[in-house]
Design a protein around this motif. Structure first.
Motif, mmCIF file in Angstrom:
data_model
loop_
_atom_site.group_PDB
_atom_site.id
_atom_site.type_symbol
_atom_site.label_atom_id
_atom_site.label_comp_id
_atom_site.label_asym_id
_atom_site.label_seq_id
_atom_site.Cartn_x
_atom_site.Cartn_y
_atom_site.Cartn_z
ATOM 1 N N LYS A 162 0.836 -1.201 0.000
ATOM 2 C CA LYS A 162 0.000 0.000 0.000
ATOM 3 C C LYS A 162 0.871 1.252 0.000
ATOM 4 O O LYS A 162 1.726 1.423 0.864
ATOM 5 N N LYS B 109 -10.012 6.388 -4.977
ATOM 6 C CA LYS B 109 -10.491 5.344 -4.079
ATOM 7 C C LYS B 109 -9.566 5.356 -2.877
ATOM 8 O O LYS B 109 -8.437 4.875 -2.928
ATOM 9 N N THR C 40 -8.089 4.541 0.688
ATOM 10 C CA THR C 40 -7.977 3.417 1.612
ATOM 11 C C THR C 40 -7.169 3.767 2.856
ATOM 12 O O THR C 40 -6.620 2.893 3.512
ATOM 13 N N CYS D 246 -8.297 4.898 5.691
ATOM 14 C CA CYS D 246 -9.048 4.415 6.870
ATOM 15 C C CYS D 246 -8.880 5.328 8.083
ATOM 16 O O CYS D 246 -8.956 4.872 9.232
ATOM 17 N N ALA E 237 -13.174 3.659 0.847
ATOM 18 C CA ALA E 237 -13.273 2.204 0.762
ATOM 19 C C ALA E 237 -13.549 1.560 2.115
ATOM 20 O O ALA E 237 -13.744 0.349 2.176
ATOM 21 N N ASN E 238 -13.577 2.355 3.174
ATOM 22 C CA ASN E 238 -13.610 1.845 4.537
ATOM 23 C C ASN E 238 -14.973 2.070 5.187
ATOM 24 O O ASN E 238 -15.400 3.210 5.370
ATOM 25 N N GLY F 39 -16.097 0.135 -1.817
ATOM 26 C CA GLY F 39 -15.429 -0.864 -1.008
ATOM 27 C C GLY F 39 -15.971 -2.251 -1.238
ATOM 28 O O GLY F 39 -17.003 -2.441 -1.898
#
Length: 312
Positions: A153, A174, A176, A178, A200-201, A218
């Protein structure tokens, strides 16, 4: 009143990360894919993210990648917009070829993968330079970036997000990360530009919507997309129900760690969308499906109860 697809911005809403169904011989199951697309659209999603990690794009040939994307665009047939990636190569020249080919399929946006922009040991400045180089090399199609966690990542820096936002070429991130505070900062960076941030979370989704986020993209939209559609469209009008639903979706999202995407394909096999749960990314015998039947039954029951709760 809910925000219908006609009133939501074209790049906002719920965009499932699409699965790719395979036959037992590991070839793409096109009929199951048709049923999957119809299922997403019947659930009210606002767009489709094709040829992504959930699609097992790293396990597709370039030829299959283009065939898959072209098929999805054609079968969706304008019912919802489609974005796609297929950006898997290591060399810059092959990446340019891949993204040109994706752009030519008729997608709304071609999505770059953040970890393809530099190796894990290279600095963020290198990633930004390579993103700028790719942006110049790709034809005038809208672009996006996905912080894909495989094979590693790479989160986007503020400088990269600012450059994308100001370029006018980028419509889709998108996200990610979080992290609600990071999301809030990113939303300030893209404010007033064409760039949209889709979270996405599930755990931070409602908070990101309150901060001005543009929606959800997600893996849990492969189980109960209609619930995410309701949350994105109704969180302002019905805040108490939205809070309750967000808490349920947060707990439910823990099932993502149950051998995904096998678990999602098993779910679709049980509801009749897929013929098989075969994955190229997870060979048979490499996962423990001991809890699949119980968890999937609970998922179906949870979805039904939540729909009753919110009046779907």
């Amino acid at each position: 009143m809910s925000a219908s697809i006609s009133t939501l911005d074209r790049h906002s809403g719920v965009w499932p990360v699409m699965l790719t169904p395979f036959r037992d011989n590991l070839e793409i199951d096109w009929r199951s894919l048709e049923r999957l697309i119809d299922w997403y659209i019947a659930s009210g999603v606002h767009g489709l993210f094709a040829n992504c990690q959930s699609s097992e794009m790293f396990f597709l040939s370039d030829k299959e990648s283009i065939e898959l994307t072209r098929f999805i665009v054609a079968y969706a047939d304008g019912r919802v917009p489609v974005v796609a990636s297929g950006h898997t190569a290591d060399s810059c020249s092959q990446q340019v070829e891949q993204l040109h080919a994706i752009a030519d399929t008729g997608v709304e946006s071609a999505i770059l993968i953040s970890n393809r922009l530099a190796t894990a040991d290279q600095p963020d400045e290198t990633a930004l330079e390579n993103l700028q180089r790719l942006t110049e090399a790709i034809p005038e199609v809208a672009l996006g970036v996905y912080e894909c966690p495989y094979p590693y990542k790479r989160l986007l820096t503020d400088a990269t997000i600012s450059w994308c936002a100001k370029s006018g070429r980028y419509t889709f991130i998108k996200d990610t990360c979080c992290n609600e505070e990071t999301i809030k900062r990113r939303l300030q960076l893209v404010a007033g530009t064409p760039l949209h941030l889709l979270n996405a979370n599930a755990q931070t989704l409602l908070g990101s919507l309150k901060a001005g986020g543009h929606g959800y993209s997600g893996v849990m939209a492969n189980f109960h997309p209609a619930l995410y559609v309701w949350l994105v469209e109704n969180w302002q009008a019905q805040p108490e129900k939205a809070e309750m639903l967000a808490e349920i979706l947060t707990v439910s999202a823990l099932s993502e760690y149950l051998d995904y995407p096998v678990s999602a394909k098993d779910y679709h096999r049980q509801i009749g969308t897929f013929e098989s749960r075969i994955c190229r990314s997870r060979p048979i015998g490499s996962f423990d499906d001991l809890h699949f039947p119980t968890t999937i039954a609970q998922m179906q029951s949870l979805s039904a109860r939540c729909k009753t709760l919110i009046g779907l």
